[in-house]
Design an enzyme around this catalytic site. Structure first.
Site, PDB file in Angstrom:
ATOM      1  N   ASP A   1      -7.811  -7.410   1.114  1.00  0.00           N
ATOM      2  CA  ASP A   1      -6.764  -7.696   2.093  1.00  0.00           C
ATOM      3  C   ASP A   1      -7.346  -7.393   3.453  1.00  0.00           C
ATOM      4  O   ASP A   1      -8.145  -6.469   3.590  1.00  0.00           O
ATOM      5  CB  ASP A   1      -5.529  -6.813   1.854  1.00  0.00           C
ATOM      6  CG  ASP A   1      -5.794  -5.367   2.247  1.00  0.00           C
ATOM      7  OD1 ASP A   1      -5.478  -4.988   3.390  1.00  0.00           O
ATOM      8  OD2 ASP A   1      -6.342  -4.602   1.421  1.00  0.00           O
TER       9      ASP A   1
ATOM     10  N   CYS B   1     -12.212 -29.830   7.828  1.00  0.00           N
ATOM     11  CA  CYS B   1     -11.313 -28.791   7.317  1.00  0.00           C
ATOM     12  C   CYS B   1      -9.988 -29.436   6.892  1.00  0.00           C
ATOM     13  O   CYS B   1      -9.472 -30.319   7.559  1.00  0.00           O
ATOM     14  CB  CYS B   1     -11.068 -27.747   8.409  1.00  0.00           C
ATOM     15  SG  CYS B   1      -9.820 -26.521   7.982  1.00  0.00           S
TER      16      CYS B   1
ATOM     17  N   ASP C   1       0.862  -1.182   0.000  1.00  0.00           N
ATOM     18  CA  ASP C   1       0.000   0.000   0.000  1.00  0.00           C
ATOM     19  C   ASP C   1       0.896   1.229   0.000  1.00  0.00           C
ATOM     20  O   ASP C   1       2.115   1.115   0.016  1.00  0.00           O
ATOM     21  CB  ASP C   1      -0.972  -0.029   1.186  1.00  0.00           C
ATOM     22  CG  ASP C   1      -0.253   0.012   2.521  1.00  0.00           C
ATOM     23  OD1 ASP C   1       0.990   0.153   2.546  1.00  0.00           O
ATOM     24  OD2 ASP C   1      -0.930  -0.118   3.557  1.00  0.00           O
TER      25      ASP C   1
ATOM     26  N   CYS D   1      -6.330 -28.663  11.602  1.00  0.00           N
ATOM     27  CA  CYS D   1      -7.449 -29.605  11.728  1.00  0.00           C
ATOM     28  C   CYS D   1      -7.065 -30.993  11.235  1.00  0.00           C
ATOM     29  O   CYS D   1      -7.423 -31.995  11.846  1.00  0.00           O
ATOM     30  CB  CYS D   1      -8.670 -29.098  10.963  1.00  0.00           C
ATOM     31  SG  CYS D   1      -9.318 -27.549  11.630  1.00  0.00           S
TER      32      CYS D   1
ATOM     33  N   CYS E   1      -7.056 -27.872   6.636  1.00  0.00           N
ATOM     34  CA  CYS E   1      -5.868 -27.106   7.048  1.00  0.00           C
ATOM     35  C   CYS E   1      -4.929 -27.981   7.882  1.00  0.00           C
ATOM     36  O   CYS E   1      -5.322 -29.042   8.376  1.00  0.00           O
ATOM     37  CB  CYS E   1      -6.273 -25.858   7.826  1.00  0.00           C
ATOM     38  SG  CYS E   1      -6.536 -26.114   9.589  1.00  0.00           S
TER      39      CYS E   1
ATOM     40  N   HIS F   1      -5.324 -22.065  10.438  1.00  0.00           N
ATOM     41  CA  HIS F   1      -6.710 -22.450  10.141  1.00  0.00           C
ATOM     42  C   HIS F   1      -7.486 -21.288   9.513  1.00  0.00           C
ATOM     43  O   HIS F   1      -8.160 -21.452   8.497  1.00  0.00           O
ATOM     44  CB  HIS F   1      -7.433 -22.927  11.406  1.00  0.00           C
ATOM     45  CG  HIS F   1      -8.904 -23.085  11.205  1.00  0.00           C
ATOM     46  ND1 HIS F   1      -9.470 -24.210  10.674  1.00  0.00           N
ATOM     47  CD2 HIS F   1      -9.937 -22.204  11.402  1.00  0.00           C
ATOM     48  CE1 HIS F   1     -10.781 -24.037  10.548  1.00  0.00           C
ATOM     49  NE2 HIS F   1     -11.082 -22.826  10.987  1.00  0.00           N
TER      50      HIS F   1
HETATM   51 ZN   LIG Z   1      -8.780 -26.029   9.959  1.00  0.00          ZN
END
Ligand SMILES: [Zn+2]
Length: 385
Positions: A266, A304, A66, A309, A306, A336
């Site tokens: 963002d 999930c 920015d 998880c 990720c 996550h």
């Molecule tokens: Zn997760």
């Protein structure tokens, strides 16, 4: 970069608590760093000396910086209006009462640039359109932003117009100041939550030789105002320009703003919330610091993908990490939350391709627990839990 996309924010050249390879793995493709912070520390010449921002932070993917305008001025509004260190996007009265009594005159703007006090050491510093471009060329991001004067919802219409016209003059100076041809320069539309001003600003910026546009400054006092601001702006911007909505947002915002024509986002929320033990789930946000999670063997979300998880870290373990102030807690929740946002953007991109975005929005939001009314702008509680 495929649009629409969400940028994780690496304020000072680091996405807090997450390594570049972890960012890659969770699906991040574009990061945003803040010129204001890197200018003050370590200084753009240091970053240039160390090989530019990509090399400095070991991120070989696309980067956005920015212009510094938002940080310079929002720090100033904070003191001017008695708001905290930096004002939120939609400041409420409670926020406006927080830190009354601090010294005013933190930012002084003139037609040439802005003089401000460093939040790090109290030194007086100055940014101009030419210096902002010079800093961003030294940092070397792929997309850079014009230096602007954003206004807050607490500024009146007359001042908002003054700042908008100054932003237009600075936009021309930014275009003249650029010396690199391998960076995309985006103009910034200002004009607060005022229809006439937003239209005038979009028309003026849209007529300049930028490669894209960012919608900045005050987005009004509510989500409804935010969608009005977008709708007043986008018709006057060249069709081919990508549109970045600065500083937004939450999952529900991404879904609705893409429908209103936004391509890039963002927001620090995924990592900031993560550091406070708050995680996104399909059923809404969950605070992992709640005492009743002590014995919970469930992951944040069973389906999930990720790292956190799929490795099987339990809510009870994560709650323990926060109770014990263990740094791993911040990393696991940030992983996550960032995965959640990037997964959502992937689903949004697929829905755009298949022309079923509104169906995805309704399905996601009903379970997430919020909904936009039929005007597409008013947020309300949904039937979900
Ligand atoms: Zn997760």
């Amino acid at each position: 970069m495929e649009t629409p996309f969400f940028c994780a924010v690496g304020t000072a050249g680091s996405v807090k608590g997450v390594t570049p390879s972890e960012l890659r793995e969770l699906g991040a493709d574009v990061l945003l760093a803040n010129t204001y912070h890197l200018f003050l520390r370590p200084g753009h010449e240091v970053v240039r000396h160390l090989g530019g921002l990509h090399r400095f932070m070991a991120w070989d993917g696309p980067l956005i910086t920015d212009s510094g305008g938002f940080q310079v001025f929002s720090l100033g509004w904070g003191l001017e209006h008695g708001v905290g260190k930096q004002m939120g996007m939609f400041p409420g009265e409670a926020e406006a009462r927080k830190t009354r009594g601090q010294a005013a005159r933190l930012v002084r703007v003139d037609d040439d640039g802005a003089t401000f006090t460093s939040h790090i050491d109290g030194s007086r510093q100055r940014l101009t359109p030419e210096l902002s471009i010079g800093i961003q060329e030294a940092l070397g991001a792929d997309i850079i932003l014009a230096f602007d004067e954003p206004t807050s919802p607490l500024h009146d219409a007359a001042y908002t117009a003054t700042a908008m016209l100054r932003t237009h003059r600075w936009a021309r100076r930014c275009l003249e100041a650029r010396t690199r041809d391998d960076q995309a320069l985006y103009g910034i539309v200002q004009g607060g939550a005022l229809q006439e001003l937003r239209r005038a600003s979009a028309t003026a910026i849209g007529a300049m030789a930028f490669e894209g546009v960012a919608i900045g400054g005050s987005l009004g006092k509510s989500k409804h105002d935010m969608f009005d601001v977008i709708d007043w702006t986008t018709p006057h911007i060249p069709e081919a320009w990508p549109r970045h909505l600065l500083g937004i947002g939450e999952p529900e915002d991404l879904l609705a703003c893409v429908e209103h024509g936004i391509d890039q986002f963002d927001c620090v929320a995924p990592t900031r919330l993560g550091r406070h033990g708050v995680v996104y789930t399909a059923d809404g946000k969950v605070s992992l610091t709640r005492p009743e999670l002590r014995d919970s063997s469930a992951p944040i979300e069973p389906d999930c993908g990720c790292y956190t998880c799929s490795t099987g870290f339990s809510r009870g373990y994560l709650r323990h990490l926060f109770a014990a102030n263990e740094l791993l807690g911040y990393t696991l929740t940030s992983l996550h939350n960032l995965f959640f946002m990037h997964r959502l953007m992937q689903r949004i991109r697929a829905a755009v391709r298949e022309d079923r975005l509104s169906a995805l929005r309704d399905e996601f939001l009903a379970r997430y627990g919020v909904a936009y009314a039929t005007d597409g702008k008013t947020l309300q509680a949904a039937g979900g839990q």
